[in-house]
Every structure is written in C-alpha cells, then in structure tokens.
Design a protein around this motif. Structure first.
Motif, PDB file in Angstrom:
ATOM      1  N   ASP A  90       0.844  -1.207   0.000  1.00 58.68           N
ATOM      2  CA  ASP A  90       0.000   0.000   0.000  1.00 58.68           C
ATOM      3  C   ASP A  90       0.870   1.245   0.000  1.00 58.68           C
ATOM      4  O   ASP A  90       0.619   2.203  -0.729  1.00 58.68           O
ATOM      5  CB  ASP A  90      -0.911   0.021   1.237  1.00 58.68           C
ATOM      6  N   TYR A  91       1.876   1.227   0.851  1.00 59.15           N
ATOM      7  CA  TYR A  91       2.726   2.416   0.974  1.00 59.15           C
ATOM      8  C   TYR A  91       3.435   2.715  -0.353  1.00 59.15           C
ATOM      9  O   TYR A  91       3.442   3.848  -0.826  1.00 59.15           O
ATOM     10  CB  TYR A  91       3.740   2.211   2.106  1.00 59.15           C
ATOM     11  N   VAL A  92       4.023   1.687  -0.936  1.00 60.86           N
ATOM     12  CA  VAL A  92       4.759   1.890  -2.193  1.00 60.86           C
ATOM     13  C   VAL A  92       3.809   2.381  -3.281  1.00 60.86           C
ATOM     14  O   VAL A  92       4.088   3.340  -4.002  1.00 60.86           O
ATOM     15  CB  VAL A  92       5.469   0.583  -2.615  1.00 60.86           C
TER      16      VAL A  92
ATOM     17  N   GLU B 208       0.930   3.879  -3.035  1.00 57.98           N
ATOM     18  CA  GLU B 208       0.245   5.154  -2.841  1.00 57.98           C
ATOM     19  C   GLU B 208       1.198   6.315  -2.566  1.00 57.98           C
ATOM     20  O   GLU B 208       0.856   7.463  -2.822  1.00 57.98           O
ATOM     21  CB  GLU B 208      -0.774   5.016  -1.701  1.00 57.98           C
ATOM     22  N   GLN B 209       2.381   6.026  -2.037  1.00 57.31           N
ATOM     23  CA  GLN B 209       3.244   7.125  -1.603  1.00 57.31           C
ATOM     24  C   GLN B 209       4.603   7.192  -2.298  1.00 57.31           C
ATOM     25  O   GLN B 209       5.316   8.165  -2.135  1.00 57.31           O
ATOM     26  CB  GLN B 209       3.485   7.019  -0.078  1.00 57.31           C
ATOM     27  N   VAL B 210       4.999   6.136  -2.979  1.00 57.32           N
ATOM     28  CA  VAL B 210       6.366   6.110  -3.507  1.00 57.32           C
ATOM     29  C   VAL B 210       6.409   6.215  -5.028  1.00 57.32           C
ATOM     30  O   VAL B 210       7.195   6.983  -5.583  1.00 57.32           O
ATOM     31  CB  VAL B 210       7.104   4.824  -3.041  1.00 57.32           C
ATOM     32  N   LEU B 211       5.588   5.453  -5.710  1.00 54.96           N
ATOM     33  CA  LEU B 211       5.706   5.340  -7.166  1.00 54.96           C
ATOM     34  C   LEU B 211       5.456   6.678  -7.864  1.00 54.96           C
ATOM     35  O   LEU B 211       4.583   7.448  -7.450  1.00 54.96           O
ATOM     36  CB  LEU B 211       4.701   4.312  -7.700  1.00 54.96           C
ATOM     37  N   PRO B 212       6.197   6.930  -8.942  1.00 47.46           N
ATOM     38  CA  PRO B 212       5.996   8.195  -9.662  1.00 47.46           C
ATOM     39  C   PRO B 212       4.605   8.323 -10.286  1.00 47.46           C
ATOM     40  O   PRO B 212       4.070   9.416 -10.371  1.00 47.46           O
ATOM     41  CB  PRO B 212       7.061   8.141 -10.771  1.00 47.46           C
ATOM     42  N   HIS B 213       4.004   7.208 -10.722  1.00 46.04           N
ATOM     43  CA  HIS B 213       2.680   7.265 -11.365  1.00 46.04           C
ATOM     44  C   HIS B 213       1.764   6.265 -10.671  1.00 46.04           C
ATOM     45  O   HIS B 213       1.503   5.182 -11.199  1.00 46.04           O
ATOM     46  CB  HIS B 213       2.779   6.924 -12.855  1.00 46.04           C
TER      47      HIS B 213
ATOM     48  N   GLY C 215      14.676   2.954  -3.470  1.00 52.50           N
ATOM     49  CA  GLY C 215      15.227   4.083  -4.224  1.00 52.50           C
ATOM     50  C   GLY C 215      14.865   3.975  -5.694  1.00 52.50           C
ATOM     51  O   GLY C 215      14.504   4.962  -6.338  1.00 52.50           O
ATOM     52  N   MET C 216      14.946   2.767  -6.233  1.00 53.94           N
ATOM     53  CA  MET C 216      14.593   2.563  -7.638  1.00 53.94           C
ATOM     54  C   MET C 216      13.109   2.815  -7.872  1.00 53.94           C
ATOM     55  O   MET C 216      12.705   3.327  -8.917  1.00 53.94           O
ATOM     56  CB  MET C 216      14.942   1.142  -8.076  1.00 53.94           C
ATOM     57  N   LEU C 217      12.290   2.444  -6.898  1.00 52.38           N
ATOM     58  CA  LEU C 217      10.842   2.623  -7.090  1.00 52.38           C
ATOM     59  C   LEU C 217      10.420   4.091  -7.006  1.00 52.38           C
ATOM     60  O   LEU C 217       9.297   4.426  -7.363  1.00 52.38           O
ATOM     61  CB  LEU C 217      10.066   1.771  -6.082  1.00 52.38           C
TER      62      LEU C 217
END
Ligand code: GLA
Length: 697
Positions: A286-288, A290-295, A506-508
């Motif tokens: 959920d975190y990745v 909703e909060q991390v990915l560029p799109h 970092g890559m995500l």
C-alpha cells in the motif's frame, strides 16, 4: 498527535503501532518500546537504566541506544564512527534538544569536545503504521573530520525473545530466495559491495519470534531506501538484546566532512504488525503504491519486448514484423530493447552513443514509432546509461569518464566499462543525451538497465576523498534520473539490472516497474515472484511470457506472468497459430483481472518455495472481487488432493467462486478446503485462474 513528549519520553504513534525512547539517567538516548499502540501515554515504559555486569561490561554497553557512537566500553555495533583531524576516533553524541514538526521529530545530539552535530530524524507515517528514520551529520567547526560509518538507524526489538530473521538472497537468474534463520548471538551481516543493491541480498528484513506465518504473528520489518552499497547488521548481544542496524555500507567508505558541511544518510523505513508476513507485505504494498511510485494510479499496458526475439538484430523490418504480431495478441505497448543505437551490433560496441543507428533505421526511428502507434500501441525504448563500451564514440572522446585506477587496466563486465556518475560532466552528458531522445521521439515507456557490477573503484580527478564514490555515484544516478523525470514526467520508467540486480525503494522512486529477473521460466519465476512480493507490490513487477522453459504448458507460463504486470518477450514469429490464439484469449482475460492484480490486496495462500503447489489471491480493496491463481509445479502422483482456503473475504458476505458449486459466505470459503482440479490425472505444471465475486443479497 502522532508524536508526544510525555514524561521525558518521545512517543511516536501510528494508527496501530507505537515506538518510544527517551533519555535515561546516564543521559543516553535509549529505546524503550516498539510494538502495538497502547491506550494511554502512561502505558509506555521509561527508558532502561542498566547496571554494569562485572568489570567487563559497562552500563553503556547494555543500553539500547537509538544511535550509538563508537566510544566508551560499548563493543556493540555503533551507528557512527568518525576520525577527527587530531586522530581521535571516539565520538560521544549527547542530547542537546528536540523539535516536533507535525509528523516529524528531530533530535539534536552534540559531541562535548568536537564540533559534530548529529540530528536524528523520525517521521511517523501513521496511516501505514510505518516509521522512517535518517540522520544528518553537520560539522560546526573549522576543521574537516572523516566519517567512517554513518548508518541510518538502529532498530531495537523487545528484549528477551529469540528472533528469526527473514531475508532474501540469490544471484543473477536466481534471485529472491526467502531464507528464514534463527538469529544467533553475535552479528549477522548482510550487505552489498557492488555499487548496486545487488542480486545477492536485498536491503530488507523481517524479524519474528519464530511463530509468525502468513496469517498471524508479530513481525517487525524494515528496509533501506537506497540503491547503492548497503549494510545490515543484525546483532544479538549476550544480554538478550536484539537490534538491526542499517545504512550505507562502511566497507571501503570514507567521507570528508568539511567545515559547515552536512552529510545526510539515506532513509530507513520500518513497521510492526501482528498480522504475520502477509500483513507486513500488504503494508509495504500500500505504501509503495500510494506514496512512492511516480505514477501511482496508471494502469500498466500489456507490453511486448523484442529482446529475446531479435537480440542485436534490430531494424525497421524485424521490429515492424514483431509489432504487427504483438498488436494481434492485444499488446498495448511495444518496446525495443538493446540493439537500436549507434554501432550496437553486438554487446561489445555502441554503449554510450544514445542515438538511433542510421544503418538500422535509415528512415529514422520516427517511421517505426509511427508504425507502432498506427497499430494502436505505445512505444518504449531501452537505455543503459551507466555503461560505456570501449568501442564507442563516447569512450573515444572521454576515456577519463570511467571508474578506474590510473595504474590498473580496468576490467570489462559484459564488455563494458562503468561511467562515473559521481562526475558532474558525466551527469550533464547523460541528462542531455536522454533528454534529446525523449524530446525528439514519442517515447512513453523507457527501460533503464544496468548490466555490470563495479571493479577498480577509483575516481580519477576526485575533488576530495575518492571513497566518497560509493555515495556520490548513487546521488549522481538519482540526480540524472530525477532531472529526466522532471523534464518528461509522462514517461513511465522501468528499472532493470540484469534482472534483479537493483531492486530497492530508491529505484521505485524513479521507476514504476521493475524487471525482477532475467529468468522468465515460469516454474522458477513463481519462487522469484513470491520473494519479491514480500517487499513490493505486483503493480511494480514486470512479468513476461518468453520461450524460456518452453516445455512448460502455455497456460501455466501465462498464468505465472499474470500474477504481475503481464508482458510477452518471446519470439512470437515462431509461435503457432494455435498458440497465438490462446495467447490472445489469455491476454484478453488478463485485462479483466489487471485492476485486481495491480491495485488489490495480495494473499500468498501457499508458499512457492517449499511445496510443489503454490497459489496467490488478489482481492479488491472493497473485498467485492478477487482472483485466485494456483499452480501445481511438481507433486507426486499419489499425493493426497491439493486444497486451498481463500483469504480476504468479508465473512458475512456471499460470494461465488468460479468453477466451484454454490454461493457461500466469505467465512465458508475461508474455512473450507477447496479443490481446484490440479491433482491426479492433470499432472504437473497445471494451473488455474478463478474469479471470486461477491453476490449482492
Ligand atoms: C539485460 C536485461 C535483459 C536485456 C539485456 C539487453 O540482460 O536484463 O532484459 O535487456 O540486458 O542487453
């Protein structure tokens, strides 16, 4: 208030968890609690004040410090090691002040003699039950000092228990094995020295008391948000204290901190759940997402990648032919991989010269892009910005741009040398070259690959301490990528490093998609995907159907790839008419379940690595719709029937499960042992996809 200062205790509360620490009587910043959120602030324990244990173990060694410096008679893993200009290597950061700023707490520590200021940062991510930590080191004096270790955090577990460490290990083509091992006394070190986070271990951990499973049990988990060398030191002291230190690797590391300069560590993120490994994964997913990915909300296309079909034999005709077939299959994006750029006729030439090869595309790349778009697909292109072949115009012009020592012949890796992205001129060249390509051509998807590890890590003309390369390279990488992303925000990036060589948070932040392994053989892939799913969501996981392990049934290969972001990477000119038709149907079916796979909750119903029978289930957030994908890899003929129980349903709601008789409550489907026809005569390498639908009563 997510952060309270109560009776000298700092209490960080998320929706369901809490983390507490404070100054003990000796003036050390000591950890006191990490677990379930408690009803009252008075419930949280005061920081411990341990006594000495004989003459050999001082109280400071027995104190679970939040950020221990290398000093005193501690002997435990420190977070910080610094050498001063006068040679003193003892650092004593002591509490000076604190500041609460919304969801962030800053604690300032200062050495009594040397002008080093250490700021510990804590960010409470309440809705996701996560806490993020990092540190900044500031030289407030006039003389430089050398940092030799600066971890991001030390995470302390409740004292007394014996813990089990879950981590991922592997190698190229064989990534993401889940290993669970009892933590022994002493220090268990996992790390990368390869300049990438590496295929071998991942900067991620989970700890439990040995009794957690997918469904239940206390799990503490965390990671380092960093794409370079990293180190995780899981320590069990002889005083029953368990802690995980995590940060940039101190191996071959040194950082000269000049007067007034600041060094900022990467961030470490960690969480706690009582819901077992399943809940820990879903929290991260959920975190990745909703909060991390560029799109975050983009529905990824089904894509075709021509690498395995044409390798370096890329030209208009070969690609147009594949594009026609890919469009017939229902692909929505067509990507040319390696092999399109100037002089790229084999792996030993061309890297660095990022312009279309005029012999391969005499009418320009535009013609192919227009053709692909006429077929109704988006166009994507591959780059490997960090590498250069000696046989390239770039290397001939700038031999000084590679990582090497002047007195040593630099080793080639996959016939390439490593550009030094710590250098501003290299960064500027790459930003310019990529910007030019993305501005000139209609490219919606781009793949950033990285196909070797570092050797001879010298930095010619380094302005300062050459061992800063380990950090400055990664900062340079982020800078180049971020600059391109800002100029071309619509481009969706994919990240790859020979498959899973650089899989980290970092890559995500740069790329929405990750190519997790060059191994796309479906049975192997199931295990690799399961390991990946412990950390990151399926929406980031590219999964191709290729011709690897072609003896495995077609449906099985598709079903395995349908657990992630489906693509086809096979030589489809060799697929039979029947295979093309089956693939078309499976891709059409995938498009109907894609929102569930991409945005739903993942349940690992059966592990992939221990048994010949594995299954995953994705449920929509509203729990109304789901899909089950089950696989029999190898089960002996006379084994009892293979059964599964569903998860994630509303117990009192009614559901239908495709292929099963009747409408039943969610509670029933979650308690009945269901058979899906994967046993007996059908044999090994059979698979099934079943939809789960709530019925409105
Ligand atoms: C790496 C990648 C492959 C492919 C090749 C191209 O090995 O992992 O998917 O892109 O490079 O050279």
């Amino acid at each position: 208030m997510p952060i309270s200062l109560h009776n000298s205790l700092f209490i960080l509360e998320t929706d369901r968890t809490a983390y507490a620490f404070g100054l003990n009587q000796a003036g050390l910043l000591a950890h006191s609690y990490w677990g379930e959120r408690l009803p009252f602030l008075d419930d949280y324990p005061v920081p411990p004040n341990p006594g000495a244990w004989g003459p050999f173990n001082n109280p400071s060694q027995l104190t679970p410090e939040e950020y221990p410096g290398y000093e005193d008679m501690k002997y435990v893993e420190p977070c910080l090691k610094v050498t001063q200009a006068d040679g003193v290597r003892d650092i004593s950061p002591r509490f000076e002040g604190c500041e609460i700023d919304g969801d962030t707490l800053r604690i300032t520590l200062r050495d009594g003699v040397y002008p080093l200021r250490v700021t510990l940062h804590y960010r409470v991510i309440a809705a996701y039950d996560l806490i993020e930590r990092w540190a900044t080191l500031t030289n407030d004096g006039a003389v430089p000092m050398t940092i030799e270790r600066a971890f991001s955090a030390q995470w302390h577990l409740p004292t007394g228990d014996h813990y089990r460490l879950t981590h991922l290990h592997g190698r190229w083509f064989d990534e993401m094995h889940i290993e669970r091992t009892a933590l022994a006394h002493g220090v268990t070190v996992l790390e990368s020295r390869r300049l990438t986070s590496s295929h071998h271990h991942h900067p991620w951990f989970a700890l439990d008391d040995g009794r957690a499973d997918e469904e239940q049990g206390a799990v503490w988990f965390g990671l380092l948000d960093w794409s370079g060398n990293w180190k995780l030191a899981a320590e069990v002291t002889d005083f029953a204290s368990t802690r995980v230190s995590i940060g940039v690797n101190d191996w071959d590391f040194a950082w000269r901190l000049g007067a007034g300069e600041v060094f900022t560590t990467p961030r470490s993120l960690a969480g706690f759940t009582r819901g077992g490994f399943g809940a820990a994964s879903r929290t991260m997913h959920d975190y990745v997402r909703e909060q991390v990915l560029p799109h975050p909300r983009v529905v990824h296309p089904v894509y075709y990648n021509s690498w395995e079909a044409t390798l370096f034999d890329v030209n208009f005709e070969s690609q147009a032919r594949l594009a026609r077939l890919a469009a017939q299959l229902g692909a929505e994006m067509f990507m040319i991989d390696d092999g399109w750029y100037k002089g790229r006729f084999s792996q030993s030439s061309g890297l660095g010269d990022w312009m279309p090869d005029p012999h391969k595309f005499p009418d320009g790349l535009e013609r192919l892009i227009a053709y692909v778009r006429e077929l109704g697909m988006e166009f994507g292109l591959w780059f490997e910005p960090e590498m250069v072949n000696p046989d390239s115009d770039l290397y001939r012009a700038h031999p000084e741009w590679v990582i090497r020592y002047p007195t040593r012949e630099p080793r080639l890796g996959r016939d390439a040398l490593h550009l030094n992205l710590a250098r501003a001129d290299v960064q500027a060249y790459l930003i310019d070259a990529l910007d030019h390509m993305l501005s000139r051509y209609d490219i919606r998807y781009a793949n950033w690959d990285m196909n070797r590890n570092v050797s001879e890590p010298g930095w010619q003309d380094a302005p300062g301490e050459p061992r800063e390369l380990w950090i400055r390279y990664v900062d340079g990488l982020y800078h180049v990528w971020d600059s391109i992303r800002r100029k071309h925000p619509q481009v969706i990036w994919q990240s790859c490093s020979g498959g899973g060589g650089r899989i980290d948070l970092g890559m995500l932040r740069m790329s929405d998609l990750i190519w997790i392994s060059d191994n796309s053989g479906a049975p192997d892939r199931l295990g690799i995907q399961a390991g990946y799913s412990l950390m990151f969501p399926a929406t980031t996981m590219q999964a191709w159907v290729t011709d690897q392990q072609r003896d495995v049934p077609f449906r099985f290969r598709f079903h395995a790839a349908m657990c992630g972001m489906l693509g086809v990477g096979a030589d489809i000119t060799r697929w039979s008419a029947a295979e093309m038709e089956e693939a078309r149907d499976l891709i059409a079916e995938y498009k109907t379940i894609r929102p569930l796979v991409q945005f739903g909750d993942l349940y690992r119903l059966r592990p992939a690595d221990q048994q010949g029978f594995t299954a995953v289930q994705y449920m929509s957030k509203d729990q109304r719709e789901g899909v089950l994908l089950a696989f029999r890899t190898f089960v002996g003929q006379h084994e009892p029937s293979l059964t599964l129980r569903l998860r994630g349903l509303i117990p009192g709601a009614l559901y239908r499960v495709e292929g099963c008789d009747g409408v039943r409550s969610g509670a029933a489907w979650m308690n009945l042992d269901l058979q899906f026809g994967l046993y007996g005569g059908l044999g090994n390498y059979s698979s099934t996809l079943r939809r789960i639908t709530m019925i409105d009563s």
